[in-house]
Design a protein around this motif. Structure first.
Motif, short mmCIF file in Angstrom:
data_model
loop_
_atom_site.label_atom_id
_atom_site.label_comp_id
_atom_site.label_asym_id
_atom_site.label_seq_id
_atom_site.Cartn_x
_atom_site.Cartn_y
_atom_site.Cartn_z
N ARG A 184 -5.84 47.94 -26.60
CA ARG A 184 -4.50 47.69 -26.08
C ARG A 184 -3.84 49.00 -25.61
O ARG A 184 -4.13 50.08 -26.15
N GLU A 185 -2.95 48.87 -24.63
CA GLU A 185 -2.21 50.04 -24.15
C GLU A 185 -1.52 50.75 -25.31
O GLU A 185 -1.54 51.98 -25.41
N SER A 211 -1.85 50.31 -17.45
CA SER A 211 -3.17 49.83 -17.03
C SER A 211 -3.05 48.71 -16.02
O SER A 211 -2.14 47.88 -16.08
N ASN A 214 0.24 47.12 -14.54
CA ASN A 214 1.31 47.84 -15.21
C ASN A 214 1.45 49.27 -14.70
O ASN A 214 2.51 49.89 -14.83
N HIS A 220 6.43 52.53 -17.13
CA HIS A 220 5.97 51.41 -17.95
C HIS A 220 5.90 51.80 -19.42
O HIS A 220 5.38 52.87 -19.79
N GLY A 223 2.26 48.42 -23.79
CA GLY A 223 2.42 47.13 -24.44
C GLY A 223 1.12 46.59 -25.00
O GLY A 223 0.19 47.34 -25.32
N ASP A 224 1.05 45.27 -25.08
CA ASP A 224 -0.10 44.62 -25.71
C ASP A 224 -1.22 44.27 -24.74
O ASP A 224 -2.20 43.63 -25.15
N ARG A 225 -1.07 44.65 -23.47
CA ARG A 225 -2.14 44.33 -22.52
C ARG A 225 -3.45 44.99 -22.95
O ARG A 225 -3.48 46.18 -23.27
N THR A 226 -4.52 44.22 -22.93
CA THR A 226 -5.84 44.74 -23.26
C THR A 226 -6.50 45.29 -22.00
O THR A 226 -6.55 44.61 -20.96
N ILE A 227 -6.97 46.50 -22.07
CA ILE A 227 -7.57 47.18 -20.93
C ILE A 227 -8.94 46.57 -20.65
O ILE A 227 -9.71 46.29 -21.56
N GLU A 228 -9.21 46.37 -19.35
CA GLU A 228 -10.43 45.69 -18.92
C GLU A 228 -11.26 46.58 -17.99
O GLU A 228 -10.73 47.55 -17.41
N ASP A 231 -10.10 48.45 -14.47
CA ASP A 231 -8.70 48.86 -14.50
C ASP A 231 -8.53 50.31 -14.06
O ASP A 231 -9.33 51.19 -14.40
#
Length: 378
Positions: A184-185, A211, A214, A220, A223-228, A231
């Motif tokens: 996560r970020e 990421s 974002n 920014h 947050g909770d975004r999971t890096i893929e 990206d």
């Protein structure tokens, strides 16, 4: 455990602080001011070394006038702390107890019909209190009246900024050794903060991890975004070390890298390099902005460069001068500021590259020296 890249610099002396105060009152006179009023914040730290434990509603005011020695109005319960500051030997003190009128005490130290420069960080309630006490006085923000107040750094300040920049570089070199995909970020941001402290920062001001889409938001919040995989990630982090700021941005990619992202990154890299090469004494701040913006505009992304090219840095991470259209201040040796052009494509990704530079006699010196290439990580 702290792993400092640079040894601790020589401390500032009471003579250093006294010299700053003397210079400020003379510069104030040249700016048409009768004096300068300094409230808690970066100006007070720079002039006296005093940073109140908690900035409260109680008035603290350093009065600098050409016709008298520096004097600081402080709450009685905070006087001992103020007198322990590194620059306190150059200042006399006047304290006020709870229940007393601090503006009456401060007003007695001022000319009732004079014009004063006031710290940008002054509370409105304090300025209005002084105006009630001295209705014929007038006030102007120091950024407007004396924009060069803290802009030109001496050798000891440059040593601190150099150390902070090297520490931030060490953080970047460490963070890119770790995997990004699947995390996560906010976890990356927490690691950046921990690394900043590990390499000597006493304060962490920001850890931007933008990421994918974002990254198109320059400020920014991680947050909770999971890096893929695939990206593009903007990393922007900094804080204070030895009381002076660091601030650097690099853009990385979790492979494979999109062709347009590679192209956009190269445009930003060229814009940043062109702006750095344009820095020299006598050039205006706005000209540096124009140089960076011209490269990006010529590549067709002018409307996606949505912020100024840079900002000053010192005892805080954002201060004058600002590298932006309309700022006609000329560069002089010792000025320190960021150069951070970017391109932001909503819903897709952002790219930013940022270094702190200091103006030299014939150009500038970068305080950040990690690779500016688009680095591919796991």
């Amino acid at each position: 455990m702290t792993s400092q890249v640079h040894p601790a610099p020589m401390p500032f002396t009471s003579e250093d602080y006294a010299a700053r105060m003397t210079r400020v009152v003379h510069d104030a006179a040249l700016a048409g001011l009768d004096g300068v009023l300094i409230t808690p914040g970066p100006d007070l730290v720079w002039l006296t070394g005093y940073r109140p434990t908690a900035i409260t509603e109680r008035l603290t005011l350093l009065v600098l006038r050409l016709d008298r020695s520096p004097i600081m109005v402080v709450p009685t319960l905070e006087r001992a702390d103020a007198e322990a500051a590194d620059g306190a030997a150059a200042v006399s003190f006047a304290d006020w107890a709870d229940g007393a009128d601090p503006y009456e005490l401060a007003g007695a130290l001022l000319d009732p019909s004079s014009r004063y420069g006031v710290s940008d960080s002054a509370w409105t309630m304090h300025l209005l209190g002084l105006q009630r006490q001295l209705p014929h006085s007038s006030y102007v923000a120091l950024t407007s009246a004396m924009p060069m107040l803290r802009a030109v750094k001496d050798a000891r300040e440059l040593a601190r900024l150099t150390a902070a920049g090297a520490a931030a570089d060490a953080v970047y070199e460490q963070i890119v050794q770790r995997p990004f995909a699947g995390r996560r970020e906010r976890d990356i941001a927490a690691e950046l903060a921990a690394l900043l402290r590990r390499f000597g920062h006493e304060q962490v001001d920001f850890t931007v991890v933008g990421s994918g889409p974002n990254g198109a938001d320059p400020h920014h919040e991680a947050g909770d975004r999971t890096i893929e995989g695939g990206d593009i990630i903007v990393l922007d982090f900094g804080g204070l070390m030895f009381g002076y700021g660091s601030d650097t941005s690099r853009t990385i990619a979790v492979g494979p890298v999109d062709a347009e992202a590679q192209r956009v990154h190269e445009v930003v890299r060229r814009a940043q390099q062109a702006a750095v090469e344009a820095v020299r004494p006598g050039v205006s701040c706005q000209q540096i902005d124009r140089v960076a913006r011209a490269v990006i505009s010529e590549a067709g992304y002018g409307d996606r460069f949505i912020h100024r090219t840079g900002h000053g840095i010192g005892v805080i991470t954002h201060e004058p001068p600002y590298i932006v259209e309309g700022e006609q201040q000329r560069l002089v040796p010792g000025m320190c500021f960021s150069i951070e052009p970017g391109i932001y494509l909503p819903g897709r990704f952002g790219i930013r590259i940022e270094d702190i530079v200091t103006v030299t006699d014939d150009g500038c010196r970068r305080l950040n020296n990690t690779s500016r290439d688009l680095r591919v990580v796991d």
